[in-house]
Write a protein that holds these residues in place. Structure first.
Motif, PDB file in Angstrom:
ATOM      1  N   THR A   1     -29.823 -15.523 -18.666  1.00  0.00           N
ATOM      2  CA  THR A   1     -28.479 -14.348 -18.561  1.00  0.00           C
ATOM      3  C   THR A   1     -28.415 -13.615 -19.621  1.00  0.00           C
ATOM      4  N   PHE A   2     -27.321 -12.425 -19.461  1.00  0.00           N
ATOM      5  CA  PHE A   2     -27.281 -11.568 -20.432  1.00  0.00           C
ATOM      6  C   PHE A   2     -26.204 -12.304 -21.624  1.00  0.00           C
ATOM      7  N   ASP A   3     -25.616 -13.402 -21.530  1.00  0.00           N
ATOM      8  CA  ASP A   3     -24.981 -14.223 -22.436  1.00  0.00           C
ATOM      9  C   ASP A   3     -25.890 -15.164 -22.934  1.00  0.00           C
ATOM     10  N   GLY A   4     -27.152 -15.195 -22.925  1.00  0.00           N
ATOM     11  CA  GLY A   4     -27.964 -16.074 -23.567  1.00  0.00           C
ATOM     12  C   GLY A   4     -28.381 -17.351 -22.654  1.00  0.00           C
ATOM     13  N   GLN A   5     -27.938 -17.822 -21.429  1.00  0.00           N
ATOM     14  CA  GLN A   5     -27.914 -19.067 -21.083  1.00  0.00           C
ATOM     15  C   GLN A   5     -29.314 -18.966 -20.241  1.00  0.00           C
ATOM     16  N   SER A   6     -30.062 -20.090 -20.348  1.00  0.00           N
ATOM     17  CA  SER A   6     -31.389 -20.127 -19.587  1.00  0.00           C
ATOM     18  C   SER A   6     -31.400 -20.980 -18.507  1.00  0.00           C
ATOM     19  N   TYR A   7     -32.056 -21.042 -17.364  1.00  0.00           N
ATOM     20  CA  TYR A   7     -31.973 -21.491 -16.203  1.00  0.00           C
ATOM     21  C   TYR A   7     -33.384 -21.387 -15.406  1.00  0.00           C
ATOM     22  N   ASN A   8     -33.494 -22.412 -14.475  1.00  0.00           N
ATOM     23  CA  ASN A   8     -34.449 -21.915 -13.477  1.00  0.00           C
ATOM     24  C   ASN A   8     -33.820 -22.056 -12.041  1.00  0.00           C
ATOM     25  N   LEU A   9     -34.087 -21.524 -11.119  1.00  0.00           N
ATOM     26  CA  LEU A   9     -33.768 -21.443  -9.804  1.00  0.00           C
ATOM     27  C   LEU A   9     -33.821 -22.869  -9.314  1.00  0.00           C
ATOM     28  N   THR A  10     -34.803 -23.631  -9.799  1.00  0.00           N
ATOM     29  CA  THR A  10     -34.396 -25.094  -9.045  1.00  0.00           C
ATOM     30  C   THR A  10     -33.598 -25.999  -9.821  1.00  0.00           C
ATOM     31  N   ASP A  11     -32.765 -25.325 -11.009  1.00  0.00           N
ATOM     32  CA  ASP A  11     -31.765 -26.062 -11.587  1.00  0.00           C
ATOM     33  C   ASP A  11     -30.526 -26.084 -10.531  1.00  0.00           C
ATOM     34  N   LEU A  12     -30.485 -25.118  -9.708  1.00  0.00           N
ATOM     35  CA  LEU A  12     -29.472 -24.928  -8.866  1.00  0.00           C
ATOM     36  C   LEU A  12     -29.652 -25.454  -7.555  1.00  0.00           C
ATOM     37  N   ARG A  13     -30.861 -26.289  -7.311  1.00  0.00           N
ATOM     38  CA  ARG A  13     -30.687 -27.243  -6.080  1.00  0.00           C
ATOM     39  C   ARG A  13     -29.338 -27.909  -5.686  1.00  0.00           C
ATOM     40  N   GLY A  14     -29.064 -28.180  -4.433  1.00  0.00           N
ATOM     41  CA  GLY A  14     -27.935 -28.853  -4.217  1.00  0.00           C
ATOM     42  C   GLY A  14     -26.661 -27.857  -4.107  1.00  0.00           C
ATOM     43  N   LYS A  15     -27.002 -26.529  -4.297  1.00  0.00           N
ATOM     44  CA  LYS A  15     -25.989 -25.700  -4.265  1.00  0.00           C
ATOM     45  C   LYS A  15     -26.260 -24.466  -3.320  1.00  0.00           C
ATOM     46  N   ILE A  16     -25.425 -23.708  -2.605  1.00  0.00           N
ATOM     47  CA  ILE A  16     -25.855 -22.419  -2.016  1.00  0.00           C
ATOM     48  C   ILE A  16     -25.793 -21.454  -3.161  1.00  0.00           C
ATOM     49  N   VAL A  17     -26.790 -20.615  -3.021  1.00  0.00           N
ATOM     50  CA  VAL A  17     -26.999 -19.532  -4.234  1.00  0.00           C
ATOM     51  C   VAL A  17     -27.253 -18.240  -3.638  1.00  0.00           C
TER      52      VAL A  17
END
Length: 208
Positions: A77-93
């Protein structure tokens, strides 16, 4: 070939008829000319250009996915947080592709932020903005201008946009809790329509 006699005391004289067909003189065949370096380079160049145009044409024919497993990707993210889309499983994105130079995106931005404020305390919905082919400082100015508070990341090298075959901006994808594309929305979307889509998906998943 035929034979004849001049008189009865003479030996037969052999007369040869000219029955042998005329044979035309053979035309010498030129040996194939060898290609010069310049010609070889030119041919290679033409083939390379044809391949580039062929690949571009195939890419243009690919359409945005509207079902199936959503292409996964990592992002910062622009504020430096790192993610993968798979980290958001279990939620509607909700994934929204946008750009600061895009007029329809600017019209849509307040609608998205308002929808996010409706869901931000729910715990089961995530909004993610992807800045497409945009300048970093301009992207940040854009987010500040519209007071955007949900996750946003630059699309470095347009790799995420290519994975989703983006044709333009804005474009939005709704991903269900299992990581599948539930809906693709071409062009801008209003707050109310977005809430209707997400709430419908939440109700469906709760019932299922």
């Amino acid at each position: 070939m035929a034979s004849t006699l001049n008189n009865k005391h003479q030996e037969p004289v052999l007369v040869v008829d000219d029955l042998t067909p005329d044979v035309e003189a053979e035309t010498p065949v030129e040996a194939p000319r060898k290609l010069g370096l310049g010609s070889i380079v030119l041919i290679i160049g033409v083939i390379a250009i044809s391949l580039v145009f062929g690949i571009a044409l195939v890419s243009q024919r690919q359409t945005q996915p509207d079902s199936g497993v959503a292409p996964t990707f990592s992002f910062e993210t622009f504020d430096g947080q790192s993610y993968n889309l798979t980290d958001l499983r279990g939620k509607i994105v909700m994934i929204n592709f946008w750009a600061s130079w895009c007029g329809p995106c600017r019209a849509e931005a307040p609608e998205l932020q308002s929808a996010w404020e409706y869901y931000q305390d729910s715990g089961d919905v995530v909004f993610l903005g992807i800045a497409y082919a945009d300048n970093g400082p301009r992207s940040i100015e854009y987010m500040n201008e519209f007071g955007i508070t949900y996750l946003n990341a630059p699309d470095l090298g347009t790799r995420i946009s290519e994975a989703y075959h983006i044709q333009g901006v804005p474009e939005t994808f709704i991903i269900d809790k299992d990581g599948n594309i539930a809906q693709f929305i071409y062009a801008g979307i209003s707050r109310d329509r977005l809430i209707t889509i997400i709430d419908g998906l939440r109700a469906k998943e709760s019932a299922g």
